[in-house]
Design a protein around this motif. Structure first.
Motif, PDB file in Angstrom:
ATOM      1  N   THR A  57     -15.253  88.221  -8.237  1.00  0.00           N
ATOM      2  CA  THR A  57     -15.932  87.001  -8.644  1.00  0.00           C
ATOM      3  C   THR A  57     -16.720  87.260  -9.924  1.00  0.00           C
ATOM      4  OG1 THR A  57     -17.801  87.538  -7.203  1.00  0.00           O
ATOM      5  CG2 THR A  57     -16.141  86.061  -6.310  1.00  0.00           C
ATOM      6  N   ASN A  58     -16.925  86.185 -10.683  1.00  0.00           N
ATOM      7  CA  ASN A  58     -17.769  86.287 -11.865  1.00  0.00           C
ATOM      8  C   ASN A  58     -19.145  85.711 -11.542  1.00  0.00           C
ATOM      9  OD1 ASN A  58     -17.472  83.472 -12.052  1.00  0.00           O
ATOM     10  ND2 ASN A  58     -15.945  83.592 -13.681  1.00  0.00           N
ATOM     11  N   GLY A  70     -19.491  82.464  -9.767  1.00  0.00           N
ATOM     12  CA  GLY A  70     -18.961  82.350  -8.407  1.00  0.00           C
ATOM     13  C   GLY A  70     -17.485  82.040  -8.356  1.00  0.00           C
ATOM     14  N   GLU A  71     -16.804  82.065  -9.511  1.00  0.00           N
ATOM     15  CA  GLU A  71     -15.365  81.828  -9.544  1.00  0.00           C
ATOM     16  C   GLU A  71     -14.618  83.077  -9.101  1.00  0.00           C
ATOM     17  OE1 GLU A  71     -15.202  78.815 -13.358  1.00  0.00           O
ATOM     18  OE2 GLU A  71     -15.365  80.981 -13.720  1.00  0.00           O
ATOM     19  N   LEU A  72     -13.449  82.881  -8.518  1.00  0.00           N
ATOM     20  CA  LEU A  72     -12.633  83.987  -8.024  1.00  0.00           C
ATOM     21  C   LEU A  72     -11.457  84.242  -8.959  1.00  0.00           C
ATOM     22  CD1 LEU A  72     -13.929  82.456  -5.450  1.00  0.00           C
ATOM     23  CD2 LEU A  72     -12.397  83.915  -4.198  1.00  0.00           C
ATOM     24  N   SER A 113     -14.523  93.473  -2.127  1.00  0.00           N
ATOM     25  CA  SER A 113     -15.126  92.495  -3.031  1.00  0.00           C
ATOM     26  C   SER A 113     -15.821  93.231  -4.162  1.00  0.00           C
ATOM     27  CB  SER A 113     -16.112  91.594  -2.295  1.00  0.00           C
ATOM     28  OG  SER A 113     -17.239  92.335  -1.879  1.00  0.00           O
ATOM     29  N   THR A 128     -17.604  92.328  -8.489  1.00  0.00           N
ATOM     30  CA  THR A 128     -17.952  91.378  -9.535  1.00  0.00           C
ATOM     31  C   THR A 128     -17.401  91.871 -10.856  1.00  0.00           C
ATOM     32  OG1 THR A 128     -20.001  90.847  -8.358  1.00  0.00           O
ATOM     33  CG2 THR A 128     -19.890  90.210 -10.663  1.00  0.00           C
ATOM     34  N   PHE A 135      -9.519  82.665 -13.368  1.00  0.00           N
ATOM     35  CA  PHE A 135     -10.665  82.410 -12.501  1.00  0.00           C
ATOM     36  C   PHE A 135     -10.596  80.969 -12.008  1.00  0.00           C
ATOM     37  CE2 PHE A 135     -12.824  86.060 -14.578  1.00  0.00           C
ATOM     38  CZ  PHE A 135     -13.324  86.680 -13.439  1.00  0.00           C
ATOM     39  N   PRO A 173     -14.303  78.027  -6.224  1.00  0.00           N
ATOM     40  CA  PRO A 173     -13.861  77.900  -4.829  1.00  0.00           C
ATOM     41  C   PRO A 173     -13.423  76.487  -4.445  1.00  0.00           C
ATOM     42  CG  PRO A 173     -15.782  79.305  -4.928  1.00  0.00           C
ATOM     43  CD  PRO A 173     -15.588  78.738  -6.317  1.00  0.00           C
ATOM     44  N   LEU A 228     -16.102  83.894   1.525  1.00  0.00           N
ATOM     45  CA  LEU A 228     -16.962  82.814   1.040  1.00  0.00           C
ATOM     46  C   LEU A 228     -17.944  82.355   2.110  1.00  0.00           C
ATOM     47  CD1 LEU A 228     -14.382  80.685  -0.988  1.00  0.00           C
ATOM     48  CD2 LEU A 228     -16.158  82.204  -1.901  1.00  0.00           C
TER      49      LEU A 228
END
Length: 145
Positions: free
Chosen positions: A22-23, A26-28, A97, A99, A117, A120, A140
């Motif tokens: 994730t960045n 909060g994007e995956l 997980s 970052t 990216f 969610p 999440l």
């Protein structure tokens, strides 16, 4: 680590590892897989990762796979849980997980079509393997709001 498999998986069971990256927004980071008939889950959005080499544990495999597939090195990772890909490869997949805040379009992608990216809230419209979607949803749900 929490597992949805038995407490002692079968010796020699095929293993793999994937990373939920994730960045800061909060994007995956998702990986669009190649559309090849000989791979599990072709043309689907997935996570970076892959199978363990003989004698390799999932923690070493995910570090190797991130480097091989996208040139990502030194990404601190946390081991999360295992999920078995019952409808695809049959592997026991360990989820990790971490970052990463870089520009995904500049990564040297060696497998697949692209990296991107996604917020969610946009994941529902993507074609994602069920076990990957389950792992992302578990991750999440466990994050602080």
């Amino acid at each position: 680590m929490h597992s949805d498999t038995t407490a002692n998986p079968e010796p020699g069971a095929a293993r793999g590892a994937v990373a939920i990256l994730t960045n800061r927004r909060g994007e995956l980071l998702l990986h669009l897989r190649d559309d090849l008939p000989d791979i599990a889950w072709p043309a689907r959005w997935s996570l970076l990762g892959g199978g363990c080499d003989p004698g390799e544990d999932p923690a070493a495999a995910i570090v190797r796979e991130l480097d091989e597939e996208a040139g990502l090195t030194a990404v601190p990772l946390t081991e999360l849980f295992d999920i078995t890909d019952h409808r695809g490869s049959g592997q026991i997949i360990t989820f990790f997980s971490g970052t990463w805040d870089g520009d995904e379009t500049g990564l040297p992608l060696s497998e697949g079509v692209k990296l991107q990216f996604f917020a969610p809230k946009h994941l529902d419209i993507l074609t994602i393997p069920p076990f990957i979607r389950d792992g992302i949803n578990r991750h999440l749900a466990a994050r602080p709001s």
